[in-house]
Design a protein around this motif. Structure first.
Motif, PDB file in Angstrom:
ATOM      1  N   PHE A 159       0.817  -1.216   0.000  1.00 46.10           N
ATOM      2  CA  PHE A 159       0.000   0.000   0.000  1.00 46.10           C
ATOM      3  C   PHE A 159       0.852   1.267   0.000  1.00 46.10           C
ATOM      4  O   PHE A 159       0.367   2.338  -0.351  1.00 46.10           O
ATOM      5  CB  PHE A 159      -0.939  -0.011   1.211  1.00 46.10           C
ATOM      6  CG  PHE A 159      -2.031   1.026   1.144  1.00 46.10           C
ATOM      7  CD1 PHE A 159      -2.994   0.972   0.152  1.00 46.10           C
ATOM      8  CD2 PHE A 159      -2.092   2.060   2.070  1.00 46.10           C
ATOM      9  CE1 PHE A 159      -4.001   1.921   0.085  1.00 46.10           C
ATOM     10  CE2 PHE A 159      -3.096   3.010   2.020  1.00 46.10           C
ATOM     11  CZ  PHE A 159      -4.056   2.939   1.022  1.00 46.10           C
ATOM     12  N   ILE A 160       2.129   1.134   0.354  1.00 51.66           N
ATOM     13  CA  ILE A 160       2.998   2.301   0.431  1.00 51.66           C
ATOM     14  C   ILE A 160       3.161   2.976  -0.929  1.00 51.66           C
ATOM     15  O   ILE A 160       3.424   4.179  -1.021  1.00 51.66           O
ATOM     16  CB  ILE A 160       4.373   1.901   1.013  1.00 51.66           C
ATOM     17  CG1 ILE A 160       5.074   3.122   1.621  1.00 51.66           C
ATOM     18  CG2 ILE A 160       5.264   1.240  -0.036  1.00 51.66           C
ATOM     19  CD1 ILE A 160       6.298   2.774   2.438  1.00 51.66           C
ATOM     20  N   GLU A 161       2.961   2.226  -2.000  1.00 52.94           N
ATOM     21  CA  GLU A 161       3.102   2.791  -3.340  1.00 52.94           C
ATOM     22  C   GLU A 161       2.052   3.846  -3.642  1.00 52.94           C
ATOM     23  O   GLU A 161       2.182   4.608  -4.599  1.00 52.94           O
ATOM     24  CB  GLU A 161       3.052   1.678  -4.384  1.00 52.94           C
ATOM     25  CG  GLU A 161       4.232   0.711  -4.271  1.00 52.94           C
ATOM     26  CD  GLU A 161       4.231  -0.351  -5.346  1.00 52.94           C
ATOM     27  OE1 GLU A 161       3.417  -0.245  -6.289  1.00 52.94           O
ATOM     28  OE2 GLU A 161       5.043  -1.285  -5.243  1.00 52.94           O
ATOM     29  N   ASN A 162       0.996   3.904  -2.816  1.00 56.13           N
ATOM     30  CA  ASN A 162      -0.034   4.930  -2.981  1.00 56.13           C
ATOM     31  C   ASN A 162       0.342   6.258  -2.329  1.00 56.13           C
ATOM     32  O   ASN A 162      -0.353   7.252  -2.532  1.00 56.13           O
ATOM     33  CB  ASN A 162      -1.363   4.436  -2.398  1.00 56.13           C
ATOM     34  CG  ASN A 162      -1.924   3.267  -3.178  1.00 56.13           C
ATOM     35  OD1 ASN A 162      -2.440   3.436  -4.275  1.00 56.13           O
ATOM     36  ND2 ASN A 162      -1.820   2.074  -2.619  1.00 56.13           N
ATOM     37  N   ALA A 163       1.402   6.267  -1.550  1.00 57.03           N
ATOM     38  CA  ALA A 163       1.802   7.490  -0.859  1.00 57.03           C
ATOM     39  C   ALA A 163       2.286   8.538  -1.859  1.00 57.03           C
ATOM     40  O   ALA A 163       3.068   8.237  -2.761  1.00 57.03           O
ATOM     41  CB  ALA A 163       2.910   7.181   0.151  1.00 57.03           C
ATOM     42  N   SER A 164       1.853   9.764  -1.680  1.00 53.65           N
ATOM     43  CA  SER A 164       2.231  10.831  -2.608  1.00 53.65           C
ATOM     44  C   SER A 164       3.739  11.048  -2.605  1.00 53.65           C
ATOM     45  O   SER A 164       4.339  11.299  -3.658  1.00 53.65           O
ATOM     46  CB  SER A 164       1.508  12.134  -2.246  1.00 53.65           C
ATOM     47  OG  SER A 164       1.822  12.539  -0.921  1.00 53.65           O
ATOM     48  N   HIS A 165       4.373  10.930  -1.436  1.00 48.63           N
ATOM     49  CA  HIS A 165       5.813  11.153  -1.384  1.00 48.63           C
ATOM     50  C   HIS A 165       6.569   9.991  -2.029  1.00 48.63           C
ATOM     51  O   HIS A 165       7.618  10.197  -2.649  1.00 48.63           O
ATOM     52  CB  HIS A 165       6.259  11.352   0.065  1.00 48.63           C
ATOM     53  CG  HIS A 165       7.609  11.988   0.189  1.00 48.63           C
ATOM     54  ND1 HIS A 165       7.947  13.148  -0.474  1.00 48.63           N
ATOM     55  CD2 HIS A 165       8.718  11.628   0.883  1.00 48.63           C
ATOM     56  CE1 HIS A 165       9.197  13.476  -0.188  1.00 48.63           C
ATOM     57  NE2 HIS A 165       9.695  12.562   0.616  1.00 48.63           N
ATOM     58  N   PHE A 166       6.066   8.788  -1.897  1.00 49.13           N
ATOM     59  CA  PHE A 166       6.642   7.640  -2.595  1.00 49.13           C
ATOM     60  C   PHE A 166       6.628   7.903  -4.107  1.00 49.13           C
ATOM     61  O   PHE A 166       7.629   7.695  -4.804  1.00 49.13           O
ATOM     62  CB  PHE A 166       5.836   6.384  -2.261  1.00 49.13           C
ATOM     63  CG  PHE A 166       6.392   5.101  -2.830  1.00 49.13           C
ATOM     64  CD1 PHE A 166       7.144   4.236  -2.037  1.00 49.13           C
ATOM     65  CD2 PHE A 166       6.154   4.728  -4.146  1.00 49.13           C
ATOM     66  CE1 PHE A 166       7.651   3.048  -2.549  1.00 49.13           C
ATOM     67  CE2 PHE A 166       6.654   3.549  -4.674  1.00 49.13           C
ATOM     68  CZ  PHE A 166       7.404   2.707  -3.866  1.00 49.13           C
ATOM     69  N   LYS A 167       5.490   8.380  -4.591  1.00 48.44           N
ATOM     70  CA  LYS A 167       5.368   8.662  -6.023  1.00 48.44           C
ATOM     71  C   LYS A 167       6.318   9.777  -6.455  1.00 48.44           C
ATOM     72  O   LYS A 167       6.906   9.722  -7.542  1.00 48.44           O
ATOM     73  CB  LYS A 167       3.929   9.038  -6.358  1.00 48.44           C
ATOM     74  CG  LYS A 167       2.947   7.873  -6.208  1.00 48.44           C
ATOM     75  CD  LYS A 167       1.518   8.308  -6.502  1.00 48.44           C
ATOM     76  CE  LYS A 167       0.550   7.144  -6.386  1.00 48.44           C
ATOM     77  NZ  LYS A 167      -0.850   7.551  -6.625  1.00 48.44           N
ATOM     78  N   ARG A 168       6.485  10.781  -5.592  1.00 49.36           N
ATOM     79  CA  ARG A 168       7.388  11.892  -5.909  1.00 49.36           C
ATOM     80  C   ARG A 168       8.829  11.390  -6.049  1.00 49.36           C
ATOM     81  O   ARG A 168       9.535  11.741  -7.004  1.00 49.36           O
ATOM     82  CB  ARG A 168       7.311  12.947  -4.795  1.00 49.36           C
ATOM     83  CG  ARG A 168       8.417  14.000  -4.797  1.00 49.36           C
ATOM     84  CD  ARG A 168       8.379  14.876  -6.009  1.00 49.36           C
ATOM     85  NE  ARG A 168       9.356  15.964  -5.894  1.00 49.36           N
ATOM     86  CZ  ARG A 168       9.780  16.701  -6.908  1.00 49.36           C
ATOM     87  NH1 ARG A 168       9.314  16.476  -8.127  1.00 49.36           N
ATOM     88  NH2 ARG A 168      10.655  17.662  -6.725  1.00 49.36           N
TER      89      ARG A 168
END
Length: 233
Positions: A193-202
């Motif tokens: 689920f961490i892949e949904n984090a906005s900072h992960f995506k950034r």
């Protein structure tokens, strides 16, 4: 032992942390950097809020300091290192003093002053953090740095894993938000689920996938840095 959670650096209130054992979590990437640097032999880390403060410390110091940190996940102009834990190798940091400023993590550390203990936590040392908290035997607040004052999935999941490590070893009383962090982790033990984090995506957009892989590893380091008297040892 009670366990509470604060969702961002902007939400820290002194009455929530005073005399508690605090764990500051900014797994993507400031606390992962600090844990890695200490593990790789740096003498100490000095966290500061502003770029100006970091430059002032270095300009006044007699010995060589390493300047590290980021703004908007990018290396600060003129600094030695960015906010990538992979840059803080033994060759780079051994016997050095690191001065670091980041958008979220260092604000969370400084904002937690007044706590009995301020530990530096991430996924990479989560189990060791839990063991240290058990040893301290005090009420706990998990301070998520968040992202620019907002809730961050990555820090929340990391908190859930630390809680999981705690409850395997003792009975704890969780606040509702701490229960929710633990529930989210239990539903995502592989951290998908961490892949949904906005900072992960950034960070992914910046082609820093190796940082993400490293920061999402569990328990690869068994030390727990602690902040006191304005330095982390």
């Amino acid at each position: 032992m009670k366990v509470d959670l604060i969702i961002s650096a902007d939400d820290i209130k002194r009455e929530k942390v005073v005399d508690k054992s605090v764990v500051v979590i900014d797994m993507l990437r400031a606390t992962s950097v600090i844990v890695t640097a200490i593990n790789n032999g740096c003498n100490k880390v000095i966290p500061v809020v502003s770029i100006e403060e970091a430059l002032n410390i270095v300009n006044k110091a007699k010995e060589r300091h390493i300047l590290g940190g980021e703004r908007k996940a990018l290396k600060i102009e003129g600094f030695d290192c960015s906010n990538s834990p992979l840059e803080y190798t033994c060759e780079m940091v051994k016997d050095k003093v690191i001065v670091i400023t980041t958008s979220n993590g260092t604000r969370a550390i400084k904002g937690s002053e007044g706590a009995r203990n301020i530990l530096i936590g991430a996924l990479i040392n989560a189990k060791a953090v839990a063991e240290k908290l058990i040893e301290l035997n005090n009420d706990i607040v998990l301070v998520n740095a968040g992202t620019y004052g907002e809730f961050s999935i990555d820090d929340f999941l990391c908190s859930g894993y630390i809680i999981e490590c705690l409850i395997k070893n003792l009975d704890v009383e969780l606040t509702d938000i701490a229960k929710t962090a633990h529930y989210l982790y239990k539903a995502n033990p592989n951290l998908e689920f961490i892949e949904n984090a906005s900072h992960f995506k950034r960070i992914k957009e910046l082609n820093l996938e190796e940082d993400l892989i490293y920061c999402c590893k569990k328990d690869i380091i068994d030390i727990v840095p602690e902040y006191a008297d304005e330095v982390i040892l």
